[in-house]
Design a protein around this motif. Structure first.
Motif, PDB file in Angstrom:
ATOM      1  N   THR A  44     -36.091 -20.121  21.743  1.00 31.87           N
ATOM      2  CA  THR A  44     -36.364 -19.078  22.727  1.00 31.87           C
ATOM      3  C   THR A  44     -36.007 -17.751  22.079  1.00 31.87           C
ATOM      4  O   THR A  44     -34.938 -17.619  21.482  1.00 31.87           O
ATOM      5  CB  THR A  44     -35.527 -19.274  24.004  1.00 31.87           C
ATOM      6  N   VAL A  45     -36.912 -16.784  22.187  1.00 31.85           N
ATOM      7  CA  VAL A  45     -36.671 -15.454  21.629  1.00 31.85           C
ATOM      8  C   VAL A  45     -36.666 -14.463  22.774  1.00 31.85           C
ATOM      9  O   VAL A  45     -37.591 -14.427  23.593  1.00 31.85           O
ATOM     10  CB  VAL A  45     -37.741 -15.073  20.579  1.00 31.85           C
ATOM     11  N   THR A  46     -35.594 -13.668  22.835  1.00 31.40           N
ATOM     12  CA  THR A  46     -35.470 -12.642  23.856  1.00 31.40           C
ATOM     13  C   THR A  46     -35.276 -11.284  23.199  1.00 31.40           C
ATOM     14  O   THR A  46     -34.861 -11.193  22.044  1.00 31.40           O
ATOM     15  CB  THR A  46     -34.281 -12.926  24.793  1.00 31.40           C
ATOM     16  N   ALA A  47     -35.586 -10.262  23.970  1.00 35.11           N
ATOM     17  CA  ALA A  47     -35.336  -8.882  23.531  1.00 35.11           C
ATOM     18  C   ALA A  47     -34.624  -8.212  24.697  1.00 35.11           C
ATOM     19  O   ALA A  47     -35.245  -7.933  25.726  1.00 35.11           O
ATOM     20  CB  ALA A  47     -36.647  -8.181  23.194  1.00 35.11           C
ATOM     21  N   GLY A  48     -33.320  -8.041  24.557  1.00 38.75           N
ATOM     22  CA  GLY A  48     -32.539  -7.466  25.651  1.00 38.75           C
ATOM     23  C   GLY A  48     -32.544  -8.344  26.882  1.00 38.75           C
ATOM     24  O   GLY A  48     -32.755  -7.886  27.989  1.00 38.75           O
ATOM     25  N   SER A  49     -32.383  -9.616  26.716  1.00 37.34           N
ATOM     26  CA  SER A  49     -32.339 -10.659  27.750  1.00 37.34           C
ATOM     27  C   SER A  49     -33.692 -10.933  28.422  1.00 37.34           C
ATOM     28  O   SER A  49     -33.781 -11.764  29.293  1.00 37.34           O
ATOM     29  CB  SER A  49     -31.257 -10.377  28.792  1.00 37.34           C
ATOM     30  N   GLN A  50     -34.754 -10.251  28.017  1.00 37.76           N
ATOM     31  CA  GLN A  50     -36.107 -10.526  28.515  1.00 37.76           C
ATOM     32  C   GLN A  50     -36.861 -11.346  27.463  1.00 37.76           C
ATOM     33  O   GLN A  50     -36.706 -11.109  26.269  1.00 37.76           O
ATOM     34  CB  GLN A  50     -36.866  -9.215  28.766  1.00 37.76           C
ATOM     35  N   PRO A  51     -37.675 -12.312  27.893  1.00 34.73           N
ATOM     36  CA  PRO A  51     -38.395 -13.113  26.900  1.00 34.73           C
ATOM     37  C   PRO A  51     -39.365 -12.258  26.078  1.00 34.73           C
ATOM     38  O   PRO A  51     -39.998 -11.349  26.617  1.00 34.73           O
ATOM     39  CB  PRO A  51     -39.161 -14.133  27.743  1.00 34.73           C
ATOM     40  N   LEU A  52     -39.444 -12.539  24.803  1.00 35.62           N
ATOM     41  CA  LEU A  52     -40.433 -11.894  23.936  1.00 35.62           C
ATOM     42  C   LEU A  52     -41.735 -12.653  24.159  1.00 35.62           C
ATOM     43  O   LEU A  52     -41.857 -13.811  23.797  1.00 35.62           O
ATOM     44  CB  LEU A  52     -39.999 -11.970  22.469  1.00 35.62           C
ATOM     45  N   GLU A  53     -42.691 -11.995  24.792  1.00 31.15           N
ATOM     46  CA  GLU A  53     -43.908 -12.670  25.232  1.00 31.15           C
ATOM     47  C   GLU A  53     -44.970 -12.825  24.159  1.00 31.15           C
ATOM     48  O   GLU A  53     -45.887 -13.625  24.303  1.00 31.15           O
ATOM     49  CB  GLU A  53     -44.499 -11.924  26.433  1.00 31.15           C
ATOM     50  N   VAL A  54     -44.873 -12.046  23.099  1.00 29.90           N
ATOM     51  CA  VAL A  54     -45.886 -12.092  22.047  1.00 29.90           C
ATOM     52  C   VAL A  54     -45.193 -12.095  20.690  1.00 29.90           C
ATOM     53  O   VAL A  54     -44.347 -11.255  20.416  1.00 29.90           O
ATOM     54  CB  VAL A  54     -46.836 -10.873  22.127  1.00 29.90           C
ATOM     55  N   GLY A  55     -45.535 -13.059  19.848  1.00 26.55           N
ATOM     56  CA  GLY A  55     -44.972 -13.128  18.507  1.00 26.55           C
ATOM     57  C   GLY A  55     -44.943 -14.558  18.014  1.00 26.55           C
ATOM     58  O   GLY A  55     -45.448 -15.479  18.672  1.00 26.55           O
ATOM     59  N   GLN A  56     -44.370 -14.736  16.848  1.00 29.04           N
ATOM     60  CA  GLN A  56     -44.235 -16.077  16.274  1.00 29.04           C
ATOM     61  C   GLN A  56     -42.886 -16.196  15.584  1.00 29.04           C
ATOM     62  O   GLN A  56     -42.342 -15.216  15.102  1.00 29.04           O
ATOM     63  CB  GLN A  56     -45.374 -16.372  15.304  1.00 29.04           C
ATOM     64  N   VAL A  57     -42.355 -17.406  15.593  1.00 28.96           N
ATOM     65  CA  VAL A  57     -41.085 -17.679  14.928  1.00 28.96           C
ATOM     66  C   VAL A  57     -41.368 -18.634  13.772  1.00 28.96           C
ATOM     67  O   VAL A  57     -42.138 -19.582  13.910  1.00 28.96           O
ATOM     68  CB  VAL A  57     -40.039 -18.268  15.913  1.00 28.96           C
ATOM     69  N   THR A  58     -40.760 -18.323  12.622  1.00 30.81           N
ATOM     70  CA  THR A  58     -40.927 -19.170  11.442  1.00 30.81           C
ATOM     71  C   THR A  58     -39.549 -19.497  10.890  1.00 30.81           C
ATOM     72  O   THR A  58     -38.719 -18.605  10.714  1.00 30.81           O
ATOM     73  CB  THR A  58     -41.760 -18.460  10.353  1.00 30.81           C
ATOM     74  N   LEU A  59     -39.306 -20.786  10.644  1.00 34.87           N
ATOM     75  CA  LEU A  59     -38.078 -21.207   9.983  1.00 34.87           C
ATOM     76  C   LEU A  59     -38.406 -21.374   8.507  1.00 34.87           C
ATOM     77  O   LEU A  59     -39.264 -22.182   8.134  1.00 34.87           O
ATOM     78  CB  LEU A  59     -37.585 -22.535  10.558  1.00 34.87           C
ATOM     79  N   LEU A  60     -37.736 -20.583   7.676  1.00 31.15           N
ATOM     80  CA  LEU A  60     -37.945 -20.646   6.232  1.00 31.15           C
ATOM     81  C   LEU A  60     -36.789 -21.406   5.600  1.00 31.15           C
ATOM     82  O   LEU A  60     -35.623 -21.029   5.776  1.00 31.15           O
ATOM     83  CB  LEU A  60     -38.046 -19.233   5.654  1.00 31.15           C
ATOM     84  N   ALA A  61     -37.119 -22.475   4.890  1.00 33.42           N
ATOM     85  CA  ALA A  61     -36.078 -23.293   4.260  1.00 33.42           C
ATOM     86  C   ALA A  61     -35.318 -22.456   3.233  1.00 33.42           C
ATOM     87  O   ALA A  61     -35.926 -21.733   2.433  1.00 33.42           O
ATOM     88  CB  ALA A  61     -36.711 -24.514   3.595  1.00 33.42           C
ATOM     89  N   THR A  62     -33.994 -22.536   3.285  1.00 30.04           N
ATOM     90  CA  THR A  62     -33.184 -21.793   2.325  1.00 30.04           C
ATOM     91  C   THR A  62     -33.171 -22.524   0.988  1.00 30.04           C
ATOM     92  O   THR A  62     -33.476 -23.719   0.913  1.00 30.04           O
ATOM     93  CB  THR A  62     -31.750 -21.603   2.846  1.00 30.04           C
ATOM     94  N   GLU A  63     -32.811 -21.806  -0.054  1.00 26.68           N
ATOM     95  CA  GLU A  63     -32.787 -22.389  -1.398  1.00 26.68           C
ATOM     96  C   GLU A  63     -31.836 -23.583  -1.430  1.00 26.68           C
ATOM     97  O   GLU A  63     -30.714 -23.521  -0.937  1.00 26.68           O
ATOM     98  CB  GLU A  63     -32.328 -21.340  -2.413  1.00 26.68           C
ATOM     99  N   GLY A  64     -32.306 -24.688  -1.965  1.00 30.62           N
ATOM    100  CA  GLY A  64     -31.504 -25.899  -2.064  1.00 30.62           C
ATOM    101  C   GLY A  64     -31.533 -26.757  -0.811  1.00 30.62           C
ATOM    102  O   GLY A  64     -30.947 -27.831  -0.772  1.00 30.62           O
ATOM    103  N   SER A  65     -32.228 -26.303   0.233  1.00 26.39           N
ATOM    104  CA  SER A  65     -32.316 -27.057   1.483  1.00 26.39           C
ATOM    105  C   SER A  65     -33.312 -28.192   1.348  1.00 26.39           C
ATOM    106  O   SER A  65     -34.240 -28.144   0.552  1.00 26.39           O
ATOM    107  CB  SER A  65     -32.756 -26.131   2.625  1.00 26.39           C
ATOM    108  N   THR A  66     -33.115 -29.229   2.150  1.00 30.25           N
ATOM    109  CA  THR A  66     -34.063 -30.346   2.181  1.00 30.25           C
ATOM    110  C   THR A  66     -35.199 -30.070   3.155  1.00 30.25           C
ATOM    111  O   THR A  66     -36.114 -30.865   3.283  1.00 30.25           O
ATOM    112  CB  THR A  66     -33.353 -31.642   2.616  1.00 30.25           C
ATOM    113  N   GLY A  67     -35.150 -28.947   3.849  1.00 31.64           N
ATOM    114  CA  GLY A  67     -36.158 -28.601   4.844  1.00 31.64           C
ATOM    115  C   GLY A  67     -37.442 -28.075   4.230  1.00 31.64           C
ATOM    116  O   GLY A  67     -37.530 -27.792   3.036  1.00 31.64           O
ATOM    117  N   VAL A  68     -38.450 -27.957   5.084  1.00 31.69           N
ATOM    118  CA  VAL A  68     -39.758 -27.419   4.728  1.00 31.69           C
ATOM    119  C   VAL A  68     -40.095 -26.378   5.790  1.00 31.69           C
ATOM    120  O   VAL A  68     -39.860 -26.599   6.977  1.00 31.69           O
ATOM    121  CB  VAL A  68     -40.825 -28.542   4.724  1.00 31.69           C
TER     122      VAL A  68
END
Length: 149
Positions: A44-68
């Motif tokens: 969940t992404v908020t901006a000043g306790s209100q939901p951010l209605e437009v945008g995208q979230v990306t999780l970027l794997a850190t160096e040495g992580s097993t994630g993708v």
């Protein structure tokens, strides 16, 4: 025996069969990371306790992580749900790409159709985003990110 040279219908059938064979050549191949344990992530992404209605979230794997890298588009309530591999990530919140054909016609949507005005620049880059997360297998993996101005 078929006479491909003298029968246009047989010739077309042979060409369609050849094209289908070539198209399916990779059908049996394995999808990358399909043998690894994926976990559901809820953000969940908020901006000043209100939901951010437009945008995208990306999780970027850190160096040495097993994630993708993984991510999703936020809905009107500021939420995105997507699968991710266990590992360490930094989350970035970014505007959506511009709509096809240029600008939105609806005045409210045109004001911030991509979310660019609502997302401070520091949250758009992994170098400056403060949102570090750890995805764990078998856990809830629920995160809330508040975008302070």
């Amino acid at each position: 025996m078929w006479k491909l040279k003298n029968n246009p219908l047989h010739c077309r059938f042979a060409l369609v069969w050849l094209a289908a064979s070539v198209a399916c050549a990779g059908c049996g191949s394995k999808t990358p990371h399909s043998d690894k344990p994926w976990s559901n992530v809820k953000v969940t992404v908020t901006a000043g306790s209100q939901p951010l209605e437009v945008g995208q979230v990306t999780l970027l794997a850190t160096e040495g992580s097993t994630g993708v890298d993984a991510g999703g588009v936020l809905d009107a309530s500021g939420r995105a749900t997507f699968p991710a591999l266990p590992g360490s990530y930094v989350a970035v919140i970014q505007p959506l790409p511009p709509p096809p054909g240029g600008v939105a016609t609806d005045t409210a949507a045109a004001a911030d159709a991509t979310g660019a005005r609502s997302i401070p620049k520091r949250y758009r880059s992994p170098a400056t985003s403060p949102f570090a997360v750890e995805i764990r297998q078998g856990e809830k993996n629920v995160f809330t990110f508040d975008l302070a101005p």
